[in-house]
Design a protein around this motif. Structure first.
Motif, short mmCIF file in Angstrom:
data_model
loop_
_atom_site.label_atom_id
_atom_site.label_comp_id
_atom_site.label_asym_id
_atom_site.label_seq_id
_atom_site.Cartn_x
_atom_site.Cartn_y
_atom_site.Cartn_z
N MET A 171 -5.31 3.99 -7.13
CA MET A 171 -6.10 4.71 -5.98
C MET A 171 -6.61 4.19 -6.09
SD MET A 171 -4.69 4.49 -2.92
CE MET A 171 -6.13 5.10 -2.09
N LYS A 172 -7.42 5.30 -7.54
CA LYS A 172 -8.77 5.30 -8.02
C LYS A 172 -8.77 3.67 -8.12
CE LYS A 172 -8.48 9.71 -10.49
NZ LYS A 172 -8.63 10.36 -11.75
N TYR A 186 0.66 -1.00 -0.25
CA TYR A 186 -0.04 -0.16 0.14
C TYR A 186 0.96 0.91 -0.26
CZ TYR A 186 -3.92 3.39 0.69
OH TYR A 186 -4.42 4.50 0.75
N SER A 211 -0.07 3.63 -3.47
CA SER A 211 -0.96 4.25 -2.93
C SER A 211 -0.26 6.11 -3.21
CB SER A 211 -0.67 4.96 -1.36
OG SER A 211 -0.57 4.75 -0.40
N GLN A 212 1.20 5.84 -3.82
CA GLN A 212 1.48 7.00 -4.81
C GLN A 212 0.97 7.35 -5.89
OE1 GLN A 212 3.41 8.56 -2.28
NE2 GLN A 212 3.34 6.90 -1.38
N ASP A 213 0.64 6.13 -6.34
CA ASP A 213 -0.18 6.70 -7.26
C ASP A 213 -1.28 6.99 -7.96
OD1 ASP A 213 -0.25 6.21 -10.84
OD2 ASP A 213 -0.97 4.18 -10.50
N LEU A 214 -2.07 7.44 -8.09
CA LEU A 214 -3.38 7.81 -8.44
C LEU A 214 -4.07 6.53 -8.89
CD1 LEU A 214 -6.03 9.93 -7.22
CD2 LEU A 214 -5.09 11.84 -10.13
#
Lengths: 199, 199
Positions: free
Chosen positions: B125-126, B115, B119-122
Motif C-alpha cells: 500500500m505504501k 488489489y 492490499s493486505q500488505d502495508l
DNA sequence: ATAGGGAATTAACCTAAGTTTATTGGTGCA
DNA sequence: TGCACCAATAAACTTAGGTTAATTCCCTAT
C-alpha cells in the motif's frame, strides 16, 4: 468551534474513504488557520510540507507563470484535504499558492510526522490511496476538458459544477480557472447573454 | 522470455517504490500481451479492469472526443505500470485506449483480485500510494505546461523529454500529444528549422 | 460628499492555431 | 516498374482568444 471538533471533522472526512482507520496513532500537533478572504494558507515557492484540512470555506489553488500569467488550477470546497502533494512528498517548494476565496477555517500538521505515524496503519493507507486515486481522476478530467472543450463550454461547465460561485468569486479568478483572460470571459458572457435573449 | 521473468520484472519495478512488499500474497493469474506496433491493450469504452505492466516497448494513452479529435494524454516507456486508474477503481468504461507505439510486451491481471490480495500488505500500500503520488504530480505538470506554454515550447519540451521519439513516432501522434493538429506541428517545425538556419 | 482605485465591459487590433484543399514524398504491394 | 495509399508539407482563409487602451461602474477611505 474548538480544535478537538475541527480535528474530528478531519477524521470524519478521512473515514469516508476507509472506515477502519486507527486514529490513536495520530498524535502530532495541530495548527489552526483562520483565513480572511484573500489570505493564503501558503504561497507559491514556500516549503509547504504540511497537510491542510479545510474545515469550512472555499479556497483556490493558483500559480503564476514565468511570464506573470495567473492560473487557478483547482477550487476546493470544505470539507476537504488540501495542500501540495508535490511539496509534501518531494519536499520541493510549492508550485502554487492556496488562497481563501471566502473566509475559511483550516487545520494543519506536518506531513512527514503525520505520515510516519499514520502509515503504520493499513486502513489509513487504503484511505489515502483512495484519496489519491480520486484527485488523480479529477486531474485527468480537467486535462481532458482543457484539450477538448472551448472556453465557452468550459465556462458553462464551471457554472454547472459550482453554481454558487458566479457572483461570489471575482470574474478574473473564474477566467483564470478556465484558462483564459478576464477580457475573453467578458466577451463570452456577453455572447451567452445575447444568444439567450434572442431565443 | 517466460512469464516468470516478466512477473519478476513487475515485482522489481514495484519494489522500487517500497522495498518491503510481501509478494507471497500475489497469486492471481497473469495474462501475456504481445503487441505489434499499432495494436491496443484496450480501447476507449472498454471495461478496462485490469492492471497492466509494460515489460518492454512504448505505448500511448489516447482518447477521441465527441467531435472526433484525437488526443494523446500520455506516453509510457517500459518498465512501467499502465492502465486506467479510473476504469479500474470505479469500474466505469475507459476514457482512453492504450496503443503500442513500438512492438511491446505486457502482462496483466484483474485489478480487483490483485488489489484484494495485495492490499493486505502495508508495504504494497505504501508503494501504491507513492506510485499514485508520482502520476498525480506528473499530471499536474502536464496541465501546467498546457496552460502556460506555447505549442512551440511544448514541442521543444517533448523533444527534450523523449529525444528518441521524433523520427520514430508519427508526427500526427506527436501533435496529438502536444494538443495541436499535425498541420500546426508541421508549421512549427518549419519555423524552428528556419530560425535555426538563419542563425 | 467626493476622490481614487480596482473590477468589468467594450472596441480595435494582432497572433496562434484550426480548417480546407492541394502538392509532394515515401513505402509497400501488385 | 508503377500504382495506391498515407504521412508530411504548404498555401489561403477563418476563428478563438490575447493585447492594449478607453470607458464605466462600484466600493471604499478620506
Amino acid at each position: 468551534m474548538d480544535r478537538l471538533q475541527l480535528k474530528q471533522q478531519f477524521i470524519d472526512y478521512f473515514n469516508q474513504y476507509h472506515s477502519k482507520i486507527d486514529w490513536s496513532l495520530f498524535k502530532c500537533e495541530i495548527d489552526l488557520h483562520l483565513l480572511k478572504k484573500g489570505q493564503h494558507l501558503f504561497q507559491q515557492g514556500d516549503d509547504a510540507k504540511r497537510l491542510y484540512f479545510l474545515n469550512s470555506g472555499l479556497v483556490r489553488y493558483c500559480n503564476v507563470s514565468d511570464k506573470g500569467k495567473e492560473y487557478t488550477q483547482s477550487i476546493a470546497k470544505a470539507p476537504r484535504v488540501v495542500g501540495s502533494t508535490r511539496a509534501m512528498t518531494l519536499g520541493t517548494p510549492a508550485l502554487f499558492s492556496i488562497e481563501a476565496v471566502t473566509d475559511s477555517i483550516a487545520i494543519s500538521f506536518p506531513w512527514d510526522i503525520f505520515y510516519q505515524q499514520m502509515s503504520q496503519d493499513l486502513g489509513f493507507m487504503k484511505a489515502y490511496a483512495t484519496f489519491l486515486e480520486t484527485i488523480f481522476i479529477q486531474k485527468e478530467l480537467k486535462e481532458s476538458s482543457i484539450i477538448h472543450l472551448s472556453a465557452t463550454q468550459r465556462y458553462l461547465n464551471f457554472c454547472r459544477d459550482f453554481p454558487e460561485l458566479p457572483g461570489t468569486m471575482p470574474q478574473q479568478q473564474i477566467a483564470s480557472y478556465i484558462g483564459i483572460t478576464p477580457i475573453a470571459l467578458s466577451r463570452i458572457r456577453a455572447r451567452i447573454k445575447e444568444s439567450a435573449g434572442s431565443r
